[in-house]
Enzyme design. Structure first.
Site, PDB file in Angstrom:
ATOM      1  N   ASN A 111       0.842  -1.197   0.000  1.00  0.00           N
ATOM      2  CA  ASN A 111       0.000   0.000   0.000  1.00  0.00           C
ATOM      3  C   ASN A 111       0.875   1.245   0.000  1.00  0.00           C
ATOM      4  O   ASN A 111       1.989   1.220   0.532  1.00  0.00           O
ATOM      5  CB  ASN A 111      -0.884  -0.010   1.273  1.00  0.00           C
ATOM      6  CG  ASN A 111      -1.800   1.206   1.362  1.00  0.00           C
ATOM      7  OD1 ASN A 111      -2.515   1.521   0.417  1.00  0.00           O
ATOM      8  ND2 ASN A 111      -1.755   1.888   2.496  1.00  0.00           N
ATOM      9  N   HIS A 113       0.961   4.968   1.442  1.00  0.00           N
ATOM     10  CA  HIS A 113       0.288   5.798   2.458  1.00  0.00           C
ATOM     11  C   HIS A 113       0.916   7.185   2.466  1.00  0.00           C
ATOM     12  O   HIS A 113       2.147   7.298   2.482  1.00  0.00           O
ATOM     13  CB  HIS A 113       0.401   5.141   3.843  1.00  0.00           C
ATOM     14  CG  HIS A 113      -0.259   5.959   4.914  1.00  0.00           C
ATOM     15  ND1 HIS A 113      -1.624   6.014   5.071  1.00  0.00           N
ATOM     16  CD2 HIS A 113       0.276   6.790   5.837  1.00  0.00           C
ATOM     17  CE1 HIS A 113      -1.902   6.866   6.057  1.00  0.00           C
ATOM     18  NE2 HIS A 113      -0.780   7.346   6.537  1.00  0.00           N
ATOM     19  N   SER A 145       4.896   6.670   2.349  1.00  0.00           N
ATOM     20  CA  SER A 145       5.475   5.369   2.706  1.00  0.00           C
ATOM     21  C   SER A 145       4.825   4.268   1.869  1.00  0.00           C
ATOM     22  O   SER A 145       3.609   4.283   1.669  1.00  0.00           O
ATOM     23  CB  SER A 145       5.214   5.048   4.188  1.00  0.00           C
ATOM     24  OG  SER A 145       5.651   6.097   5.035  1.00  0.00           O
TER      25      SER A 145
END
Ligand code: GRF
Length: 204
Positions: A111, A113, A145
């Site tokens: 993911n 972020h 991140s």
């Protein structure tokens, strides 16, 4: 035929991170990976248009049409497994996935972020909110991140980060845009390329 890791991207919104991946793939920067599937949980998300324009197989899977979260995840699993996916990328994806789903694809979901984890992350920190909170706290540096997804929101192993300066007069929207341009769109394709190389190397 050259062995490439098969990548699925899950989206919900504008798809600028998906576009960064598409552009990186076109530029040959993801040489050991290929985006073969895009799943959007929202009808009309511009990310869908971006994927279709790039000729990538795209499905809109809504919880409403699937009768809720369980049906939604079952449909996503069906599509992901039918495409022999090696890596799932959550790119502006706004659905919280269940522990079952995440553990089923253990260490296969990443993911992006919009903060420097562990700051401004976890439950309730998504989209514009991390930027609002960063400005409220008065931090001078924020960023983005890339991390593995586990059962804790934004709690998985960090893969890559990039810092971005907060400027005088920043609004959350201005800061979000700078973090996307100067961090998200750079570190996500690099992280995907690195993971795809590792996947292909480990199975060769
Ligand atoms: C971005 O801020 C991203 O960090 C967050 O969702 C926002 C929209 O992403 N996860 P995109 O333009 O849909 O990729």
């Amino acid at each position: 035929m050259e062995d490439k890791a098969r990548v699925a991207v899950m989206v919900s919104g504008g798809g600028t991170n998906l576009q960064a991946l598409i552009d990186a793939q076109r530029a040959g920067l993801i040489e050991k990976g290929e985006i073969v599937l895009v799943i959007s949980n929202r009808e009309g998300a511009y990310a869908v248009e971006r994927a279709e324009k790039a000729g990538i197989e795209t499905h809109v899977v809504t919880r409403k049409a699937c009768g809720g979260q369980e049906g939604f995840e079952a449909k996503c699993k069906e599509l992901i497994d039918a495409h022999n996916i090696d890596l799932i990328v959550l790119a502006g994806f706004m659905v919280i996935l269940s522990k079952d789903f995440v553990s089923y694809y253990d260490h296969k979901i990443i993911n992006i972020h919009p903060s420097l984890i562990p700051a401004f992350c976890g439950d309730g920190f998504y989209g514009i909110i991390p930027h609002q909170e960063a400005l409220k706290r008065g931090v001078k540096v924020t960023g983005a991140s890339v991390h593995y997804v586990n059962e804790i929101a934004d709690g998985g192993e960090i893969i890559a980060q990039k810092a971005v300066n907060v400027e005088e007069g920043d609004t959350p929207e201005i800061l979000q845009r700078r973090v996307m341009e100067q961090a998200e769109w750079l570190i996500l394709p690099v992280a995907v390329a690195k993971i795809c190389r590792k996947i292909v190397k480990e199975r060769s």
